[in-house]
Design a protein around this motif. Sequence first.
Motif, mmCIF file in Angstrom:
data_model
loop_
_atom_site.group_PDB
_atom_site.id
_atom_site.type_symbol
_atom_site.label_atom_id
_atom_site.label_comp_id
_atom_site.label_asym_id
_atom_site.label_seq_id
_atom_site.Cartn_x
_atom_site.Cartn_y
_atom_site.Cartn_z
ATOM 1 N N THR A 38 0.864 -1.099 -0.131
ATOM 2 C CA THR A 38 0.086 -0.100 0.052
ATOM 3 C C THR A 38 0.887 1.295 0.049
ATOM 4 N N ALA A 39 0.247 2.341 -0.587
ATOM 5 C CA ALA A 39 0.913 3.715 -0.339
ATOM 6 C C ALA A 39 -0.089 4.714 -0.652
ATOM 7 N N ASP A 40 0.558 6.143 -0.500
ATOM 8 C CA ASP A 40 -0.565 7.125 -0.591
ATOM 9 C C ASP A 40 -0.370 7.482 -2.265
ATOM 10 N N MET A 41 0.605 7.158 -2.838
ATOM 11 C CA MET A 41 0.908 7.444 -4.193
ATOM 12 C C MET A 41 1.811 6.256 -5.031
ATOM 13 N N VAL A 42 1.436 6.210 -6.334
ATOM 14 C CA VAL A 42 2.301 5.129 -6.938
ATOM 15 C C VAL A 42 3.023 6.087 -8.172
ATOM 16 N N LEU A 43 4.470 5.904 -8.209
ATOM 17 C CA LEU A 43 5.125 6.313 -9.302
ATOM 18 C C LEU A 43 5.690 5.365 -10.128
ATOM 19 N N LEU A 44 5.416 5.165 -11.391
ATOM 20 C CA LEU A 44 5.885 4.431 -12.330
ATOM 21 C C LEU A 44 6.978 5.084 -13.078
ATOM 22 N N ALA A 45 8.111 4.098 -13.116
ATOM 23 C CA ALA A 45 9.187 4.527 -13.889
ATOM 24 C C ALA A 45 9.767 3.166 -14.645
ATOM 25 N N THR A 46 9.026 2.644 -15.331
ATOM 26 C CA THR A 46 9.231 1.398 -16.007
ATOM 27 C C THR A 46 9.466 1.282 -17.271
ATOM 28 N N GLY A 47 10.101 2.331 -17.913
ATOM 29 C CA GLY A 47 10.760 2.264 -19.355
ATOM 30 C C GLY A 47 9.715 1.897 -20.443
ATOM 31 N N GLY A 48 10.359 1.665 -21.584
ATOM 32 C CA GLY A 48 9.789 1.744 -22.895
ATOM 33 C C GLY A 48 9.163 0.338 -23.083
ATOM 34 N N ASN B 267 0.077 8.123 -28.043
ATOM 35 C CA ASN B 267 1.017 8.062 -29.116
ATOM 36 C C ASN B 267 1.706 6.547 -29.056
ATOM 37 N N PRO B 268 0.791 5.527 -28.932
ATOM 38 C CA PRO B 268 1.634 4.091 -28.698
ATOM 39 C C PRO B 268 2.514 3.767 -29.982
ATOM 40 N N SER B 269 2.207 4.549 -31.154
ATOM 41 C CA SER B 269 2.846 4.319 -32.398
ATOM 42 C C SER B 269 4.188 5.092 -32.521
ATOM 43 N N PHE B 270 4.626 5.917 -31.645
ATOM 44 C CA PHE B 270 5.667 6.437 -31.702
ATOM 45 C C PHE B 270 6.818 5.637 -31.297
ATOM 46 N N VAL B 271 7.539 5.220 -31.992
ATOM 47 C CA VAL B 271 8.943 4.324 -31.746
ATOM 48 C C VAL B 271 9.783 4.887 -32.547
ATOM 49 N N GLN B 272 11.127 4.920 -31.682
ATOM 50 C CA GLN B 272 12.336 5.384 -32.214
ATOM 51 C C GLN B 272 13.112 4.139 -32.979
ATOM 52 N N HIS C 258 14.476 1.140 -30.772
ATOM 53 C CA HIS C 258 15.538 1.587 -29.547
ATOM 54 C C HIS C 258 14.784 2.102 -28.599
ATOM 55 N N TYR C 259 13.752 2.982 -28.844
ATOM 56 C CA TYR C 259 13.168 3.874 -27.739
ATOM 57 C C TYR C 259 11.894 4.117 -28.245
ATOM 58 N N THR C 260 10.916 4.175 -27.142
ATOM 59 C CA THR C 260 9.450 4.441 -27.305
ATOM 60 C C THR C 260 9.013 6.092 -26.915
ATOM 61 N N MET C 261 8.781 6.694 -27.687
ATOM 62 C CA MET C 261 8.249 8.378 -27.394
ATOM 63 C C MET C 261 7.065 7.984 -26.969
ATOM 64 N N GLY C 262 6.230 7.259 -27.382
ATOM 65 C CA GLY C 262 4.758 7.011 -26.723
ATOM 66 C C GLY C 262 5.052 6.522 -25.385
ATOM 67 N N GLY C 263 3.896 6.626 -24.542
ATOM 68 C CA GLY C 263 3.858 5.941 -23.175
ATOM 69 C C GLY C 263 2.641 6.213 -22.564
ATOM 70 N N LEU C 264 2.527 6.243 -21.021
ATOM 71 C CA LEU C 264 1.464 6.673 -20.700
ATOM 72 C C LEU C 264 1.223 8.293 -20.657
ATOM 73 N N TRP C 265 -0.070 8.632 -20.961
ATOM 74 C CA TRP C 265 -0.484 10.238 -20.942
ATOM 75 C C TRP C 265 -0.249 10.686 -19.573
ATOM 76 N N VAL C 266 0.467 11.763 -19.397
ATOM 77 C CA VAL C 266 0.632 12.431 -18.015
ATOM 78 C C VAL C 266 0.356 13.982 -18.207
ATOM 79 N N ASP C 267 -0.235 14.636 -17.405
ATOM 80 C CA ASP C 267 -0.296 16.026 -17.339
ATOM 81 C C ASP C 267 0.969 16.766 -17.312
#
Lengths: 642, 251
Positions: A218-228, A259-264, A401-410
């Motif tokens: 459990t937590a008060d908030m969750v941060l995802l930093a799980t890459g591409g 933008n899930p189709s944005f793949v470098q 190599h890299y994905t520009m797309g990802g979870l939408w964030v404000d």
Amino acid sequence: MELNSQIPSGALSEKWDNHKFNSKLVNPANRRKYKIIVVGTGLAGASASATLAEQGYQVQTFCIQDSPRRAHSIAAQGGINAAKCYQTDGDSVQRLFYDTIKGGDFRSREANVYRLAQVSNSIIDQCVAQGVPFAREYGGTMANRSFGGAQVSRTFYARGQTGQQLLLGAYSALSRQIHKGQVTMYNRREMMEVVLVDGRARGIVTRNIITGEIEKYTADMVLLATGGYGNAYFLSTNAMASNVTAAWRAHKKGAGFANPSFVQIHPTCIPVHGDYQSKLTLMSESLRNDGRVWVPKKVGDKRHPNDIPDADRDYYLEKKYPSFGNLVPRDVASRNAKEQCDLGKGVGSTQLAVYLDFADAIKRDGQETIMKKYGNLFQMYEKITDSSPLKEPMMIYPAVHYTMGGLWVDYNLMTTIPGLFALGECNFSDHGANRLGASALMQGLADGYFVISTSVANYLGTNSLRAVSTSDDAFNEAEKEVEGRINKLLKNSAGGPAGKVTVDEIHKEIGKLLWDNCGMARNKEGLESALAKLPAIKEKFWNKVYIPGDTKEINQSLERAGRVADFLEFAEIMVRDALAREESCGCHLREESQTEENEAKRDDENFSHVSVWEHKGDGAEPIMHKEQLVFENVTPSQRSYK
Amino acid sequence: MSDIDLNLQIWRQKKTDSPGSFQTYALDKISTEMSFLEMLDVLNEKLTKEGLDPVAFDHDCREGICGMCGTVVNGVAHGPEKEVTLCQLHMRNFQNGDTLVIEPFRSRAFPIRKDLLVDRSAFDRIIQSGGYVSVNTGGTPDGNAIPIPAPTAELAMDAAACIGCGACVASCPNGAAMLFTSAKVSQLCLLPQGQTERHQRALNMVETMDKEGFGNCSNERECEAVCPKSISIRNIARLNREYLKAVLSEG
């Protein structure tokens, strides 16, 4: 799904300062009352964990590897950008901002990109203070090199191991907080589900990779930093364990996917050589500072590259793009390599390669200078290919190599699920349709060191959260879901392997489908056929996949199966997104939308937006929402690197 | 390019506390262009299709930088080629008909979890005890504020290149973690940023190293010989000096 980007008011250069002033704070004495979960320990996750712990929050950090030091940021080679202007060559925050937004082909948010450029300098100072051994000039000042898409020298580096050194810096800061007890570190955990209580992210469910236990936190908030999610293609430069699972689980719980189709597709990778191949190896873009890209002028010229005289070589990038030459942005370099190979001028046994030649640079600067800059890259290349770049040109070909797309964030890096934030490559925010070299490290560390703490305080300061426990219904349900999914994966395995398929076989099949139809060049017909083929592959996977072993033990086949299952679902929005975007921009080349010179042709009137996908349930068609991009400070232009 | 047939003897062990043994597998038609881990992938696909348990092994980046992979091949950590990790080792280093004995990195401080997969978290704990400059995020001076001579930066970088794979420990007759520990101590004591805490750092990291069950250094130089990143044992000499100075000044 409501998309409020929360862009602060005021002039572009004042937005970040205004935002920090207007954000709520949490008193230092109160911070210890809050628990924060961070998933992932790459640059973004490790730096965020360390920074939040230093500020006094209780942090629980999770990583999939055996140690937080192994996250895939470690493999970044070339460098990290910053607007220090140590070279007095005309750089500034404004120019870094402009280069980045132009490099992204005007498909990112002005405010986010400007903030990134603003905090870039502090990142360098922070890393120096941690003891990161950046390259130095003889006088002791910091050295720079150039990267694609820029006409200034703003890239800081530590040989060809910049990602390693920056990650070890963040890892050391994280280690210090683990030692102090401010961070509780959970190694070898895979995040299987995010848990929502009252519509807010309040915890996660993980699988312990060693014991197979399903665990709840459990937590008060969750941060995802799980890459591409580059491994959707099976072959990519990503580490083997990189996956979309955490982001996909969040998406299925209500987080919009942008933008899930944005793949470098990175132009300088070691070419594919066999169907047993498990991954592709990147050769840093920094090599294009001194390496010259060419193919034989004549189709079918089988001479050894050293025997082909200059007159018979086509230095196509230098010819086509005289002002940027070999240092055009990645998408442009990749497409041009593909074009040469499509013309039949590709080299090597598969003819899917072009040369990257250092002979002129060695003649000009001497072997010693070149080795000092690229020694470890040359060694890496030679170990894999058995060929020395000092003696003959490298052979390179583009790879995912890299994905520009990802979870939408404000602007706060919060997803459409309150309390769930996404940092680094796993969000979509800063690179638009194409990321410039040396900007991924910058973004990961910007998010973790300098952006997220403002968002965390503001979120905790404006919301009153009730206490939750792992025995709450929401946690038990999430746990059941996870266990159900694992059992479903294992349901075919009782009868033995006869007539079944392996996880890797399916992964290769989906990977090839995506590479062929949703890779460097895309068209309506190909994308539609890929979309039509997806359900059958998915069905084959669920009905026929054979996974040996048990769930309550180390089971690497089971781990991979879970990730492939999510790639199979994810592939659908990737293809749908590419299909819906009937324009070319950055990495996304729709063959139907090209200029006369075969450059990507944008359609700003109809597609100047972020496409954000909403999950509507298994089997239901996903819905696309649009966040309109507003350009008040730059005028989107046709990118020209000529 | 050619294909070779191999005879593999691989250490199989179900769990940390269960007994292990070598199992033999014949593997034919392995392309010499393959990496060592791709060869293990091929073996695992074959075992899976035969209904047998695939071999568990650690790996991630597969380009020699994450430090996750590593086994002992025919008695040598990361195999016969110099300056490579196991994932960078290619099958062209082997001949048709070779027997390869593959076993995990063995050390009291690295318990085996399954087959070739070991627990190296003791390394993390060594770093946690002092392998950093105690600086919080923000408020740091300009990157150019303290000039660092290029040769010093290069020397620090040589040490900082350590990937924490544990080959040094697996190769040391004493199971010492001196090369690993000294690499971090060296990097930070060479740089101006690391001066403030240099004594305490050496004392704390050595103490943790001993507590974790790693052995002592007796200058066998086995660690340096197998290090995929060519970390020099000069770093160990530097650590010894640091430690001695720290003991004398801090007691």
